[in-house]
Design a protein around this motif. Structure first.
Motif, PDB file in Angstrom:
ATOM      1  N   UNK A 135      48.491  43.125  21.238  1.00  0.00           N
ATOM      2  CA  UNK A 135      49.522  43.000  22.295  1.00  0.00           C
ATOM      3  C   UNK A 135      49.272  43.126  23.692  1.00  0.00           C
ATOM      4  N   UNK A 136      48.160  43.947  24.100  1.00  0.00           N
ATOM      5  CA  UNK A 136      48.171  44.164  25.395  1.00  0.00           C
ATOM      6  C   UNK A 136      47.647  43.040  26.081  1.00  0.00           C
ATOM      7  N   UNK A 137      46.831  42.184  25.553  1.00  0.00           N
ATOM      8  CA  UNK A 137      46.449  41.032  26.570  1.00  0.00           C
ATOM      9  C   UNK A 137      47.549  39.909  26.602  1.00  0.00           C
ATOM     10  N   UNK A 138      48.180  39.961  25.908  1.00  0.00           N
ATOM     11  CA  UNK A 138      49.399  39.063  25.912  1.00  0.00           C
ATOM     12  C   UNK A 138      50.655  39.347  26.958  1.00  0.00           C
ATOM     13  N   UNK A 139      50.526  40.769  27.407  1.00  0.00           N
ATOM     14  CA  UNK A 139      51.264  41.096  28.510  1.00  0.00           C
ATOM     15  C   UNK A 139      51.310  40.109  29.785  1.00  0.00           C
ATOM     16  N   UNK A 140      52.456  40.007  30.443  1.00  0.00           N
ATOM     17  CA  UNK A 140      52.326  39.135  31.738  1.00  0.00           C
ATOM     18  C   UNK A 140      51.338  39.800  32.801  1.00  0.00           C
ATOM     19  N   UNK A 141      50.613  39.126  33.223  1.00  0.00           N
ATOM     20  CA  UNK A 141      49.805  39.581  34.369  1.00  0.00           C
ATOM     21  C   UNK A 141      50.514  40.148  35.542  1.00  0.00           C
ATOM     22  N   UNK A 142      50.099  41.345  36.028  1.00  0.00           N
ATOM     23  CA  UNK A 142      51.128  41.738  37.128  1.00  0.00           C
ATOM     24  C   UNK A 142      50.455  41.447  38.551  1.00  0.00           C
ATOM     25  N   UNK A 143      51.213  40.715  39.384  1.00  0.00           N
ATOM     26  CA  UNK A 143      50.808  40.147  40.508  1.00  0.00           C
ATOM     27  C   UNK A 143      50.305  41.093  41.564  1.00  0.00           C
ATOM     28  N   UNK A 144      49.462  40.786  42.443  1.00  0.00           N
ATOM     29  CA  UNK A 144      49.191  41.452  43.593  1.00  0.00           C
ATOM     30  C   UNK A 144      48.371  42.906  43.181  1.00  0.00           C
ATOM     31  N   UNK A 145      48.021  43.066  41.891  1.00  0.00           N
ATOM     32  CA  UNK A 145      47.560  44.234  41.574  1.00  0.00           C
ATOM     33  C   UNK A 145      45.844  44.282  42.058  1.00  0.00           C
ATOM     34  N   UNK A 146      45.326  43.045  42.351  1.00  0.00           N
ATOM     35  CA  UNK A 146      43.983  42.927  42.889  1.00  0.00           C
ATOM     36  C   UNK A 146      44.014  42.195  44.192  1.00  0.00           C
ATOM     37  N   UNK A 147      44.604  42.941  45.069  1.00  0.00           N
ATOM     38  CA  UNK A 147      44.592  42.199  46.450  1.00  0.00           C
ATOM     39  C   UNK A 147      43.398  42.440  47.056  1.00  0.00           C
ATOM     40  N   UNK A 148      42.515  41.507  47.260  1.00  0.00           N
ATOM     41  CA  UNK A 148      41.081  41.636  47.789  1.00  0.00           C
ATOM     42  C   UNK A 148      41.173  42.382  48.930  1.00  0.00           C
ATOM     43  N   UNK A 149      40.129  43.410  49.095  1.00  0.00           N
ATOM     44  CA  UNK A 149      40.047  44.119  50.076  1.00  0.00           C
ATOM     45  C   UNK A 149      40.924  45.332  50.328  1.00  0.00           C
TER      46      UNK A 149
END
Length: 233
Positions: A213-227
């Motif tokens: 179930x977990x991998x099918x969740x919609x990715x949260x935007x901007x959680x991995x902002x470079x830097x």
């Protein structure tokens, strides 16, 4: 259980068919599509130089639920001294290269051979693999990297050039993922170090049930902002 051999076809046998030691199949490639399919199905590659590609799904599985991160008193004291700066995706290639350096207990090197490094750098370029880095005065002294799918972070490796630097990166990652209600951090195989940090063993079936179930969740935007800088406590 038999050991399966992969063909050029993009598929895997069910993870529950893995041998008692967790080894499921052999062969295939490290293409982006195959790696992502592996993680979606609770499988990961782990092999050494001069070996064929080996795919694993151990039982039990070590996981860290972000809300369960355990920070010792001594580590809290160190964190409060603000000696380190924690960043996201500012030095992915440096981090994975550092993870590949020989350890004291692995004088011949690690499983992170060039083929693996190249595959994860490609995953990073495509937005799937991420790093959390510990800096001291702009010098990279520790960190970790893994693959993020939906609400799961599949941890791959970590390193420290300075005492507690990787632990602080893990605390920062767990704190960060807790804010976004992530389901788990996959730690793959059991180590006493990770158990002390709050990780726990669960059955393979339980793990597969969660990530299905977990991998099918919609990715949260901007959680991995470079830097971007992460707070630890």
């Amino acid at each position: 259980m038999p050991l399966f051999r992969l063909s050029k076809k993009l598929d895997f046998p069910p993870a529950w068919l893995a041998r008692s030691d967790g080894l499921l199949c052999i062969g295939g490639d490290l293409s982006t599509k195959r790696l992502l399919l592996a993680y979606e199905n609770g499988i990961f590659p782990w092999f050494s130089q001069d070996e064929p590609i080996l795919w694993w799904s151990p039982d039990p599985r070590l996981v860290l639920f972000p809300q369960d991160i355990n920070i010792s008193k001594s580590l809290k004291k160190k964190i409060k001294k603000n000696l380190f700066n924690i960043r996201v995706d500012s030095a992915f290639e440096q981090t994975i290269t550092a993870c590949a350096k020989p350890r004291k207990h692995e004088p011949e090197g690690t499983w992170l051979i060039d083929e693996m490094i190249d595959a994860y750098i490609k995953l990073h370029t495509l937005g799937y693999a991420h790093s959390v880095e510990t800096f001291r005065e702009d010098k990279l002294v520790g960190g970790l990297y893994g693959v993020c799918l939906g609400g799961s972070f599949f941890g791959e490796s970590m390193f420290s050039f300075e005492s507690d630097a990787s632990k602080i990166a893990l605390v920062a990652l767990a704190t960060h993922l807790k804010k976004f209600c992530f389901d788990l951090i996959d730690c793959q195989v059991t180590t006493s170090h990770l158990l002390r940090m709050g990780a726990t063993e669960i059955s393979r079936n339980s793990f597969l049930g969660i990530i299905n179930k977990s991998v099918k969740r919609e990715d949260i935007k901007n959680i991995w902002s470079p830097g971007a800088c992460l707070t630890v406590l």
